[in-house]
Design an enzyme around this catalytic site. Structure first.
Site, PDB file in Angstrom:
ATOM      1  CD  GLU A 128      -0.630  -9.563  28.378  1.00 11.04           C
ATOM      2  OE1 GLU A 128      -1.520  -9.138  27.240  1.00 11.04           O
ATOM      3  OE2 GLU A 128      -0.067  -8.906  28.391  1.00 11.04           O
ATOM      4  CG  HIS A 161      -6.072  -8.036  30.082  1.00 17.42           C
ATOM      5  ND1 HIS A 161      -5.882  -7.205  30.445  1.00 17.42           N
ATOM      6  CD2 HIS A 161      -4.281  -7.813  30.049  1.00 17.42           C
ATOM      7  CE1 HIS A 161      -5.536  -6.441  30.773  1.00 17.42           C
ATOM      8  NE2 HIS A 161      -4.127  -6.756  30.902  1.00 17.42           N
TER       9      HIS A 161
END
Length: 410
Positions: free
Chosen positions: A277, A280
């Site tokens: 995450e 990202h």
């Protein structure tokens, strides 16, 4: 083109889209019993794998039946001038085009929600219950429904009213102002969704001090990721399925872990998921997706502005008085083939971003920990290990488990 010809074009588009989606589902179902690739041999124990195949088959049959029923209801609505009836009802309350539009879409949305409720109830309390995923009570189910309708009225109503007002005020130029409104709303939702919307449906609490929080904070410091908040959400009150997500940006960014994720994974595996995450965020995927979404919305609104004033759009649905809200229904169907293409492009971009985020987690933390977490999540969610390539290409926003593992081991 005559109104009748346009009407049958709309029907043809609806049926063709249904047939293509159904054929993809059938092709995908034919691969349920394929041999498991060697790289995935340890994902499922034999009994669990058989159970996962039964789960996929149950969902496949359910989707085929429910989508067929939905198609029949939609076609009946078209052939019996359902939109004209709803339009007449809306006009009986007011002469103001904005009020008429709000009442029209309110009836359509609430009616659609009511019709879809039995299928949603069956999916949760029969299929998900049978395979051990459901933790939701009927009370929670219906409370969620009521909350969703209220949210639609509070958030969606004013947005729609403003767009209708822009159209009444500026005509074909409305799309510029509507795009500005949508852009502001999209950015606001990205920044404050976890603070404003999530608490309406779930409880969130800061991750308690301990080994997991220390490990997360140590990793964040190592990669220079300023982490303000780590929250745990009570996903277990609805399902046993696990998840984690990153939301917001700037000072409002936060990481949210499902309590089921903490239960299912080790600390190292959880940090590997979070490293993905963080990848990202570091790769600017959040910002890029935001910009792409706004650009696609702008394209759609511009196309809409070219056709919305044409009375043919309303006449095709049996409505004598041309209006923005009826034209929007017709345009939405005509635009759906283009939406399929843009959706395919967005899915391709998304899969590329997933590889990049996996690479970031591999390079900054551990590929083995991420592989183990992906395998556990796939097993616990009964994910499909052998999807048809066409289904992956058209509908998957993430690469398959096999593709991700091969990439992580490369």
């Amino acid at each position: 083109m005559t109104p009748t010809a346009l009407f049958y074009l709309l029907i043809a588009i609806i049926i063709i889209v249904f047939v293509i989606d159904s054929l993809l589902d059938i092709l995908n179902a034919l691969h349920y019993n394929d041999d498991i690739p060697d790289e995935l041999a340890d994902v499922y124990p034999e009994e669990d794998y058989k159970k996962s195949i039964e789960y996929k088959k149950a969902n496949y049959r359910f989707k085929l039946v429910s989508s067929s029923i939905s198609l029949c209801i939609m076609l009946l609505f078209f052939f019996f001038d359902g939109f004209a009836v709803v339009d007449e009802i809306a006009r009986s309350f007011s002469n103001n085009p904005i009020v008429i539009g709000l009442i029209f879409f309110g009836i359509i949305m609430i009616g659609s929600d009511i019709l879809s409720t039995p299928a949603a109830y069956y999916n949760i309390f029969v299929i998900e219950e049978k395979f051990g995923f459901n933790k939701m009570s009927p009370k929670t189910f219906f409370i969620d429904k009521i909350k969703s309708i209220i949210m639609m009225m509070i958030v969606g109503g004013p947005l729609l009213a403003l767009i209708l007002w822009f159209y009444e005020l500026t005509g074909a130029s409305f799309w510029i102002y509507a795009l500005g409104l949508v852009a502001i709303f999209t950015v606001a939702m990205n920044m404050f969704y976890a603070k404003l919307i999530v608490p309406i449906f779930n409880n969130q609490s800061p991750l308690e001090p301990g080994a997991l929080r220390d490990t997360i904070e140590a990793y964040s410091k190592k990669v220079g990721f300023q982490l303000k908040d780590i929250f745990v959400i009570d996903g277990s009150k609805r399902s046993t399925k696990a998840n984690a997500y990153f939301s917001g940006f700037g000072s409002e960014k936060r990481i949210t872990l499902y309590d089921t994720l903490i239960k299912d994974l080790t600390n190292e595996e959880i940090v590997a998921v979070l490293a993905h995450e963080v990848g990202h965020y570091k790769k600017r995927h959040v910002i890029i997706n935001l910009i792409l979404s706004i650009c696609l919305t702008g394209l759609t609104l511009w196309f809409l502005s070219l056709f919305i004033a044409n009375p043919l759009l309303s006449e095709a649905l049996g409505v004598e008085t041309p209006s923005f809200h009826i034209g929007l229904i017709t345009f939405g169907i005509l635009y759906s083939p283009i939406s399929e293409v843009t959706g395919l492009i967005m899915n391709t971009v998304s899969r590329t971003f997933e590889y990049q985020a996996d690479d970031y987690a591999k390079n900054t933390y551990s590929n083995e920990a991420l592989i183990n977490s992906l395998k556990k999540l796939s097993r616990n969610n009964f994910s499909n290990l052998t999807p048809h390539p066409a289904m992956v290409f058209i509908h998957y926003s993430h690469p398959t488990l096999l593709q991700r593992i091969k990439n992580l081991k490369d």
